[in-house]
Design a protein around this motif. Structure first.
Motif, PDB file in Angstrom:
ATOM      1  N   ASP A   9     158.261 111.048   0.397  1.00  0.00           N
ATOM      2  CA  ASP A   9     158.513 109.686   0.883  1.00  0.00           C
ATOM      3  C   ASP A   9     159.316 109.700   2.182  1.00  0.00           C
ATOM      4  O   ASP A   9     159.002 108.972   3.132  1.00  0.00           O
ATOM      5  N   HIS A  10     160.355 110.539   2.239  1.00  0.00           N
ATOM      6  CA  HIS A  10     161.165 110.647   3.460  1.00  0.00           C
ATOM      7  C   HIS A  10     160.325 111.158   4.630  1.00  0.00           C
ATOM      8  O   HIS A  10     160.427 110.652   5.749  1.00  0.00           O
ATOM      9  N   LYS A  14     159.408 109.411   8.195  1.00  0.00           N
ATOM     10  CA  LYS A  14     159.737 110.102   9.443  1.00  0.00           C
ATOM     11  C   LYS A  14     158.501 110.249  10.330  1.00  0.00           C
ATOM     12  O   LYS A  14     158.564 110.017  11.538  1.00  0.00           O
ATOM     13  N   ILE A  15     157.371 110.625   9.737  1.00  0.00           N
ATOM     14  CA  ILE A  15     156.141 110.774  10.509  1.00  0.00           C
ATOM     15  C   ILE A  15     155.653 109.415  10.979  1.00  0.00           C
ATOM     16  O   ILE A  15     155.211 109.261  12.109  1.00  0.00           O
ATOM     17  N   GLY A  16     155.728 108.436  10.091  1.00  0.00           N
ATOM     18  CA  GLY A  16     155.439 107.066  10.477  1.00  0.00           C
ATOM     19  C   GLY A  16     153.981 106.679  10.594  1.00  0.00           C
ATOM     20  O   GLY A  16     153.671 105.625  11.133  1.00  0.00           O
ATOM     21  N   THR A  17     153.072 107.508  10.088  1.00  0.00           N
ATOM     22  CA  THR A  17     151.664 107.122  10.140  1.00  0.00           C
ATOM     23  C   THR A  17     151.208 106.626   8.775  1.00  0.00           C
ATOM     24  O   THR A  17     151.676 107.103   7.743  1.00  0.00           O
ATOM     25  N   GLU A  18     150.292 105.703   8.791  1.00  0.00           N
ATOM     26  CA  GLU A  18     149.752 105.178   7.536  1.00  0.00           C
ATOM     27  C   GLU A  18     148.994 106.265   6.774  1.00  0.00           C
ATOM     28  O   GLU A  18     149.073 106.338   5.548  1.00  0.00           O
ATOM     29  N   GLN A  25     151.593 109.275  -1.129  1.00  0.00           N
ATOM     30  CA  GLN A  25     151.427 108.539  -2.385  1.00  0.00           C
ATOM     31  C   GLN A  25     150.418 109.228  -3.298  1.00  0.00           C
ATOM     32  O   GLN A  25     150.637 109.341  -4.503  1.00  0.00           O
ATOM     33  N   ILE A  26     149.325 109.693  -2.719  1.00  0.00           N
ATOM     34  CA  ILE A  26     148.301 110.377  -3.507  1.00  0.00           C
ATOM     35  C   ILE A  26     148.872 111.650  -4.128  1.00  0.00           C
ATOM     36  O   ILE A  26     148.655 111.933  -5.308  1.00  0.00           O
ATOM     37  N   LEU A  27     149.611 112.422  -3.344  1.00  0.00           N
ATOM     38  CA  LEU A  27     150.208 113.648  -3.869  1.00  0.00           C
ATOM     39  C   LEU A  27     151.213 113.355  -4.974  1.00  0.00           C
ATOM     40  O   LEU A  27     151.262 114.070  -5.981  1.00  0.00           O
ATOM     41  N   ASN A  28     152.010 112.311  -4.798  1.00  0.00           N
ATOM     42  CA  ASN A  28     152.981 111.950  -5.838  1.00  0.00           C
ATOM     43  C   ASN A  28     152.291 111.535  -7.135  1.00  0.00           C
ATOM     44  O   ASN A  28     152.676 111.971  -8.223  1.00  0.00           O
ATOM     45  N   VAL A  29     151.266 110.705  -7.026  1.00  0.00           N
ATOM     46  CA  VAL A  29     150.544 110.255  -8.224  1.00  0.00           C
ATOM     47  C   VAL A  29     149.832 111.430  -8.875  1.00  0.00           C
ATOM     48  O   VAL A  29     149.907 111.623 -10.092  1.00  0.00           O
ATOM     49  N   GLN A  30     149.160 112.256  -8.068  1.00  0.00           N
ATOM     50  CA  GLN A  30     148.417 113.385  -8.616  1.00  0.00           C
ATOM     51  C   GLN A  30     149.351 114.364  -9.317  1.00  0.00           C
ATOM     52  O   GLN A  30     149.027 114.893 -10.365  1.00  0.00           O
TER      53      GLN A  30
END
Length: 70
Positions: A9-10, A14-18, A25-30
């Motif tokens: 998330d951080h 920091k990167i700031g791209t959608e 989000q996909i990696l967190n859910v997976q």
């Protein structure tokens, strides 16, 4: 260090791209639900590249190896 969810998330902020925010989000859910990460990433790459895929992640008949849509 931070928990992986927080670190992703951080980094997304920091990167700031959608695109990266969605990937984080996909990696967190997976990571929470499990499954085949390679297949998930292949499906994301196919969708991002404009290759139509079935719900199972296979390219549809509109795509053939060596012939990229475009």
């Amino acid at each position: 260090g931070l928990a992986l969810d927080d670190a992703l998330d951080h980094l997304a902020r920091k990167i700031g791209t959608e695109d990266y925010a969605i990937l984080a989000q996909i990696l967190n859910v997976q990571r929470r639900i499990g499954g085949n990460l390679a297949q998930v990433l292949d499906q994301i790459a196919a969708i991002a590249g404009g290759i139509p895929v079935t719900p199972q992640g296979a390219p549809t008949g509109a795509w053939r190896p060596g012939r990229w849509p475009g």
